[in-house]
Design a protein around this motif. Structure first.
Motif, short mmCIF file in Angstrom:
data_model
loop_
_atom_site.label_atom_id
_atom_site.label_comp_id
_atom_site.label_asym_id
_atom_site.label_seq_id
_atom_site.Cartn_x
_atom_site.Cartn_y
_atom_site.Cartn_z
N GLU A 10 -18.99 -27.91 -24.54
CA GLU A 10 -18.58 -27.50 -23.20
C GLU A 10 -17.55 -26.37 -23.21
OE1 GLU A 10 -19.87 -28.54 -20.25
OE2 GLU A 10 -21.35 -29.62 -21.45
N GLY A 11 -17.11 -25.95 -24.38
CA GLY A 11 -16.13 -24.87 -24.47
C GLY A 11 -14.74 -25.27 -24.01
N ILE A 12 -14.40 -26.55 -24.18
CA ILE A 12 -13.08 -27.06 -23.79
C ILE A 12 -12.20 -27.09 -25.04
CG2 ILE A 12 -11.81 -29.05 -22.89
CD1 ILE A 12 -14.41 -29.76 -21.31
N SER A 13 -11.03 -26.48 -24.94
CA SER A 13 -10.10 -26.41 -26.09
C SER A 13 -9.59 -27.78 -26.46
CB SER A 13 -8.91 -25.51 -25.75
OG SER A 13 -9.32 -24.21 -25.51
N TYR A 14 -9.68 -28.10 -27.74
CA TYR A 14 -9.13 -29.35 -28.27
C TYR A 14 -7.75 -29.02 -28.82
CZ TYR A 14 -8.72 -33.48 -31.32
OH TYR A 14 -8.29 -34.62 -31.94
N LYS A 36 -15.39 -35.01 -29.80
CA LYS A 36 -15.12 -33.66 -30.31
C LYS A 36 -16.33 -32.74 -30.11
CE LYS A 36 -13.54 -35.15 -34.33
NZ LYS A 36 -12.97 -35.19 -35.70
N ARG A 37 -17.52 -33.29 -30.34
CA ARG A 37 -18.75 -32.50 -30.16
C ARG A 37 -18.92 -32.12 -28.69
NH1 ARG A 37 -21.79 -35.84 -32.60
NH2 ARG A 37 -22.67 -36.88 -30.80
N THR A 87 -23.91 -48.12 -18.13
CA THR A 87 -23.81 -46.69 -18.35
C THR A 87 -22.42 -46.17 -18.01
OG1 THR A 87 -24.68 -46.14 -16.17
CG2 THR A 87 -26.26 -46.22 -17.99
N GLN A 88 -21.68 -46.90 -17.19
CA GLN A 88 -20.34 -46.47 -16.82
C GLN A 88 -19.37 -46.56 -17.99
OE1 GLN A 88 -19.27 -48.58 -13.27
NE2 GLN A 88 -20.80 -47.54 -12.07
N SER A 89 -19.74 -47.18 -19.07
CA SER A 89 -18.89 -47.26 -20.25
C SER A 89 -19.26 -46.22 -21.29
CB SER A 89 -18.98 -48.66 -20.87
OG SER A 89 -18.44 -49.61 -19.99
N TYR A 90 -20.27 -45.41 -21.03
CA TYR A 90 -20.73 -44.44 -21.99
C TYR A 90 -19.98 -43.12 -21.89
CZ TYR A 90 -24.63 -47.26 -23.60
OH TYR A 90 -25.40 -48.23 -24.17
N GLY A 91 -19.75 -42.52 -23.05
CA GLY A 91 -18.98 -41.29 -23.13
C GLY A 91 -19.55 -40.13 -22.34
N LEU A 92 -20.84 -39.89 -22.46
CA LEU A 92 -21.43 -38.74 -21.77
C LEU A 92 -21.18 -38.82 -20.27
CD1 LEU A 92 -23.00 -36.13 -21.99
CD2 LEU A 92 -25.11 -37.47 -21.82
#
Length: 190
Positions: A131-135, A125-126, A74-79
């Motif tokens: 999370e409302g973080i500017s890309y 990107k999703r 799980t430490q390799s997962y994006g979330l």
């Protein structure tokens, strides 16, 4: 004698390089720190709060949440790694509404297989959107691996594209098959 903190363009000997590998997330607020990583289909999210002067980077392999997987994988997962990075930034004084992100990686490095790099990029990107973080930029997709450098305080990022896999891998020389001797003829023993 007081010494000013080095800028990202300072003498390379003054830089503190921190290399991240798959499954890592790091946060720092020192102006001489530069995070580095190598990416293929993996993603590195470089997120910072410019007002708080803190930033960080992660490096994840798969977009999922790791449900049903062992704790090591799980430490390799994006979330998991995106949440770890954001929470690390908040603990260092970042403000969630001020966070800005650059995303790198997500290459399709192997033809004929599913496009895991594309899935990773879409997930990242999703996540930022939810999370409302500017890309604010980066480089996603393509067919080449990348080496990324990110200065967490200034937000400067540099990408160096790697040679395509078929050029980077040395060619393996396979010797010509040995032909069987023809039947008959003289026999000499030593």
């Amino acid at each position: 004698m007081s010494r000013l903190s080095p800028s990202p363009m300072a003498d390379p000997a003054d830089r503190l390089r921190i290399n991240l590998i798959q499954g890592d997330a790091q946060v720092d607020d020192r102006p001489n720190v530069v995070f580095t990583t190598l990416l293929g289909s993996c993603i590195a999210a470089c997120i910072r709060d410019p007002g708080a002067g803190v930033g960080g980077m992660n490096h994840f392999l798969l977009p999922g949440d790791g449900a049903g997987s062992s704790s090591t994988s799980t430490q390799s997962y994006g979330l998991y790694l995106m949440e770890l990075l954001v929470n690390g930034l908040l603990k260092k004084g970042a403000r969630k509404h001020a966070l800005e992100a650059k995303l790198f990686g997500g290459a399709r490095t192997m033809n004929g297989l599913s496009d895991i790099g594309g899935k990773n990029a879409e997930f990242a990107k999703r996540f930022l959107d939810m999370e409302g973080i500017s890309y604010v930029g980066g480089s996603l997709g393509g067919t080449q691996g990348r080496r990324i450098e990110f200065w967490p305080v200034s937000g400067r990022a540099r990408q160096i594209l790697m040679e395509p896999t078929d050029k980077a891998m040395p060619k393996i020389m396979i010797p010509a098959p040995v032909t069987a001797p023809q039947a008959g003829g003289d026999l000499e023993l030593f």
